[in-house]
Design a protein around this motif. Structure first.
Motif, short mmCIF file in Angstrom:
data_model
loop_
_atom_site.label_atom_id
_atom_site.label_comp_id
_atom_site.label_asym_id
_atom_site.label_seq_id
_atom_site.Cartn_x
_atom_site.Cartn_y
_atom_site.Cartn_z
N SER A 135 2.19 9.18 -5.94
CA SER A 135 2.61 10.53 -5.55
C SER A 135 3.87 10.97 -6.28
CB SER A 135 2.88 10.59 -4.04
OG SER A 135 1.71 10.27 -3.33
N ARG A 136 4.41 10.06 -7.09
CA ARG A 136 5.68 10.31 -7.80
C ARG A 136 6.81 10.64 -6.83
NH1 ARG A 136 2.35 13.18 -12.19
NH2 ARG A 136 2.20 11.53 -13.76
N ALA A 137 6.85 9.86 -5.76
CA ALA A 137 7.90 10.01 -4.75
C ALA A 137 8.51 8.65 -4.49
CB ALA A 137 7.31 10.57 -3.46
N SER A 138 9.72 8.65 -3.98
CA SER A 138 10.29 7.37 -3.55
C SER A 138 9.55 6.92 -2.30
CB SER A 138 11.79 7.53 -3.25
OG SER A 138 11.97 8.30 -2.07
N THR A 139 9.67 5.65 -2.00
CA THR A 139 9.03 5.15 -0.79
C THR A 139 9.54 5.90 0.44
OG1 THR A 139 8.80 2.99 -1.83
CG2 THR A 139 8.55 3.05 0.54
N SER A 140 10.84 6.13 0.49
CA SER A 140 11.42 6.86 1.62
C SER A 140 10.86 8.28 1.70
CB SER A 140 12.95 6.93 1.50
OG SER A 140 13.52 5.67 1.71
N GLN A 141 10.82 8.98 0.57
CA GLN A 141 10.28 10.35 0.57
C GLN A 141 8.83 10.36 1.04
OE1 GLN A 141 11.03 11.10 -3.57
NE2 GLN A 141 12.77 12.46 -3.14
N PHE A 142 8.06 9.39 0.57
CA PHE A 142 6.64 9.32 0.93
C PHE A 142 6.48 9.09 2.43
CE2 PHE A 142 2.65 7.12 1.62
CZ PHE A 142 1.76 7.94 0.96
N ILE A 143 7.22 8.13 2.95
CA ILE A 143 7.12 7.80 4.38
C ILE A 143 7.58 8.98 5.23
CG2 ILE A 143 8.08 6.33 6.20
CD1 ILE A 143 8.02 4.03 4.13
N ILE A 144 8.67 9.61 4.84
CA ILE A 144 9.18 10.75 5.60
C ILE A 144 8.17 11.88 5.61
CG2 ILE A 144 10.93 12.58 5.63
CD1 ILE A 144 12.94 10.36 4.73
N LEU A 194 0.83 -1.20 0.00
CA LEU A 194 0.00 0.00 0.00
C LEU A 194 0.87 1.25 0.00
CD1 LEU A 194 -2.81 1.38 0.27
CD2 LEU A 194 -2.51 1.17 2.75
N ILE A 195 1.88 1.27 0.85
CA ILE A 195 2.77 2.43 0.95
C ILE A 195 3.54 2.62 -0.35
CG2 ILE A 195 4.85 3.35 2.10
CD1 ILE A 195 3.70 2.06 4.70
N ARG A 196 4.08 1.53 -0.90
CA ARG A 196 4.82 1.64 -2.17
C ARG A 196 3.91 2.15 -3.29
NH1 ARG A 196 7.51 -2.55 0.28
NH2 ARG A 196 6.09 -4.16 -0.46
N ARG A 197 2.68 1.66 -3.34
CA ARG A 197 1.72 2.10 -4.38
C ARG A 197 1.39 3.58 -4.21
NH1 ARG A 197 -0.35 2.61 -9.05
NH2 ARG A 197 -2.59 2.42 -9.27
N ALA A 198 1.15 4.00 -2.99
CA ALA A 198 0.85 5.41 -2.73
C ALA A 198 2.04 6.30 -3.08
CB ALA A 198 0.45 5.61 -1.27
N ALA A 199 3.24 5.85 -2.78
CA ALA A 199 4.44 6.60 -3.12
C ALA A 199 4.56 6.74 -4.64
CB ALA A 199 5.69 5.92 -2.55
N GLU A 200 4.32 5.64 -5.33
CA GLU A 200 4.37 5.65 -6.80
C GLU A 200 3.35 6.64 -7.36
OE1 GLU A 200 2.95 2.56 -10.18
OE2 GLU A 200 4.34 1.73 -8.69
#
Length: 87
Positions: A26-35, A18-24
């Protein structure tokens, strides 16, 4: 600012996907999204801890109580009493 601090998290597969999909999306890396998500939540928690919210009526009553003189006779007597020790 250089990124030197490291925070690691573990999650179940479904949450990770879910997090990886949301990051994608959002056009962000997983790390950027989580941060970004963690910083948003952290700022909200800290702001709530630093601010006291109360109804206007309660605030007005508090200010009135602060402004009202309170002679505090016991404290006044203690302050006027002779000191036991001299420095």
């Amino acid at each position: 600012m250089p990124k030197t601090d490291r925070i690691e998290v573990r999650t179940d597969e479904t949450t990770g996907e879910l997090i990886r999909r949301a990051a994608e999306l959002s056009r962000a890396s997983t790390s950027q999204f989580i941060i970004a998500a963690a910083v948003d939540r952290a700022e909200a928690v800290v702001a709530r801890a630093d601010v006291t919210l109360m109804p206007a009526v309660q605030f007005d009553a508090m200010i009135e109580a602060i402004d009202r003189a309170n002679p505090m006779p016991n404290l006044a007597r203690a302050a006027a009493a002779p000191r036991r020790f001299r420095g």
